[in-house]
Enzyme design. Structure first.
Site, mmCIF file in Angstrom:
data_model
loop_
_atom_site.group_PDB
_atom_site.id
_atom_site.type_symbol
_atom_site.label_atom_id
_atom_site.label_comp_id
_atom_site.label_asym_id
_atom_site.label_seq_id
_atom_site.Cartn_x
_atom_site.Cartn_y
_atom_site.Cartn_z
ATOM 1 N N HIS A 131 0.810 -1.175 0.171
ATOM 2 C CA HIS A 131 0.065 -0.074 0.064
ATOM 3 C C HIS A 131 0.818 1.276 -0.006
ATOM 4 C CE1 HIS A 131 -3.140 -2.538 2.099
ATOM 5 N NE2 HIS A 131 -3.601 -2.153 1.099
ATOM 6 N N LYS A 146 -15.369 -7.850 3.853
ATOM 7 C CA LYS A 146 -14.294 -8.046 4.581
ATOM 8 C C LYS A 146 -14.817 -7.729 5.982
ATOM 9 C CE LYS A 146 -10.513 -7.218 1.227
ATOM 10 N NZ LYS A 146 -9.538 -6.153 0.835
ATOM 11 N N ARG A 167 -1.628 -5.975 -8.153
ATOM 12 C CA ARG A 167 -0.788 -6.905 -7.815
ATOM 13 C C ARG A 167 -0.657 -8.046 -9.045
ATOM 14 N NH1 ARG A 167 -3.382 -7.925 -2.217
ATOM 15 N NH2 ARG A 167 -5.003 -8.124 -3.409
ATOM 16 N N SER A 226 -3.379 -7.551 3.076
ATOM 17 C CA SER A 226 -3.634 -7.393 4.505
ATOM 18 C C SER A 226 -4.310 -8.580 4.966
ATOM 19 C CB SER A 226 -4.499 -5.964 4.566
ATOM 20 O OG SER A 226 -4.030 -5.133 4.066
HETATM 21 O O1 PNS Z 1 -8.544 -2.678 0.315
HETATM 22 P P1 PNS Z 1 -9.828 -3.253 -0.419
HETATM 23 O O2 PNS Z 1 -10.881 -3.571 0.673
HETATM 24 O O3 PNS Z 1 -9.573 -3.771 -1.873
HETATM 25 O O4 PNS Z 1 -10.711 -1.695 -0.929
HETATM 26 C C1 PNS Z 1 -11.905 -1.831 -1.548
HETATM 27 C C2 PNS Z 1 -12.720 -0.532 -1.357
HETATM 28 C C3 PNS Z 1 -12.991 -0.138 0.071
HETATM 29 C C4 PNS Z 1 -11.961 0.565 -2.143
HETATM 30 C C5 PNS Z 1 -14.167 -0.506 -2.088
HETATM 31 O O5 PNS Z 1 -14.767 -1.683 -1.533
HETATM 32 C C6 PNS Z 1 -14.787 0.409 -2.186
HETATM 33 O O6 PNS Z 1 -14.736 1.433 -2.608
HETATM 34 N N1 PNS Z 1 -15.886 0.643 -0.936
HETATM 35 C C7 PNS Z 1 -16.731 1.972 -0.683
HETATM 36 C C8 PNS Z 1 -18.128 1.501 -1.187
HETATM 37 C C9 PNS Z 1 -18.194 1.747 -2.844
HETATM 38 O O7 PNS Z 1 -17.993 2.931 -3.343
HETATM 39 N N2 PNS Z 1 -18.832 0.456 -3.193
HETATM 40 C C10 PNS Z 1 -18.757 0.529 -4.663
HETATM 41 C C11 PNS Z 1 -17.351 0.105 -5.504
HETATM 42 S S1 PNS Z 1 -17.761 0.025 -7.216
#
Ligand code: PNS
Length: 160
Positions: free
Chosen positions: A17, A41, A90, A127
């Site tokens: 990150h 998660k 990744r 993570s």
């Molecule tokens: O680190 P991660 O868990 O891969 O991040 C994913 C994250 C938190 C960026 C994604 O789940 C997100 O944007 N969540 C906020 C809610 C949202 O906007 N959902 C629609 C995504 S298209």
């Protein structure tokens, strides 16, 4: 002002990150590291704990700030006049999900997503795996920033 957001669960932040945040900070005038909720998660650290760790590990980056948001990422971008989302990629297996989110976010708001290739040295890092390995006593000290490692060990010890 060219602004980007590096969104994620950051539960906790890894060296992978941090690499993406540092590189994004070289491309944009301002980068916001935003802790968001990923409904798929379950969290180990509270949002406040994640924010505190992120603030410490990014304090030497003058154009990076840290924030949290409960809601859609595109709504955060709209409210803060952010036109780009910067994320690390990744592997090919990341690509499908990241592309789908990038397309959804663009459809919802026009925000662009920049998928940056991860440093290959960190391509195995996540993570979730760091937490799993640390839970069973594995050494993850080289995979996360020092402060994260200390808090992770303490958190797992307090959980028993
Ligand atoms: O680190 P991660 O868990 O891969 O991040 C994913 C994250 C938190 C960026 C994604 O789940 C997100 O944007 N969540 C906020 C809610 C949202 O906007 N959902 C629609 C995504 S298209």
């Amino acid at each position: 002002m060219r602004r980007a957001v590096c969104p994620g669960s950051y539960d906790p932040a890894t060296n992978g990150h941090l690499d993406i945040i540092e590189r994004a900070a070289q491309l944009f005038d301002e980068v916001v590291v935003a802790v968001l909720i990923n409904k798929k998660k379950q969290g180990l650290f509270t949002i406040d704990e994640r924010l505190a760790m992120l603030r410490e590990v990014t304090e030497k980056l003058p154009n990076v700030r840290v924030d949290a948001w409960h809601g859609l990422l595109v709504d955060y971008c709209r409210q803060h006049d952010i036109k780009a989302i910067a994320k690390g990629l990744r592997s090919v297996s990341d690509f499908d999900y990241e592309l789908q989110m990038a397309q959804m976010n663009r459809e919802l708001s026009g925000v662009e997503t920049l998928l940056m290739s991860n440093n290959p040295a960190y391509s195995f890092l996540s993570s979730s795996l760091v937490k799993e390995v640390a839970t069973y006593g594995g050494d993850v000290s080289q995979m996360v920033p020092k402060v994260v490692h200390e808090r992770l060990v303490a958190k797992l010890a307090e959980r028993g």
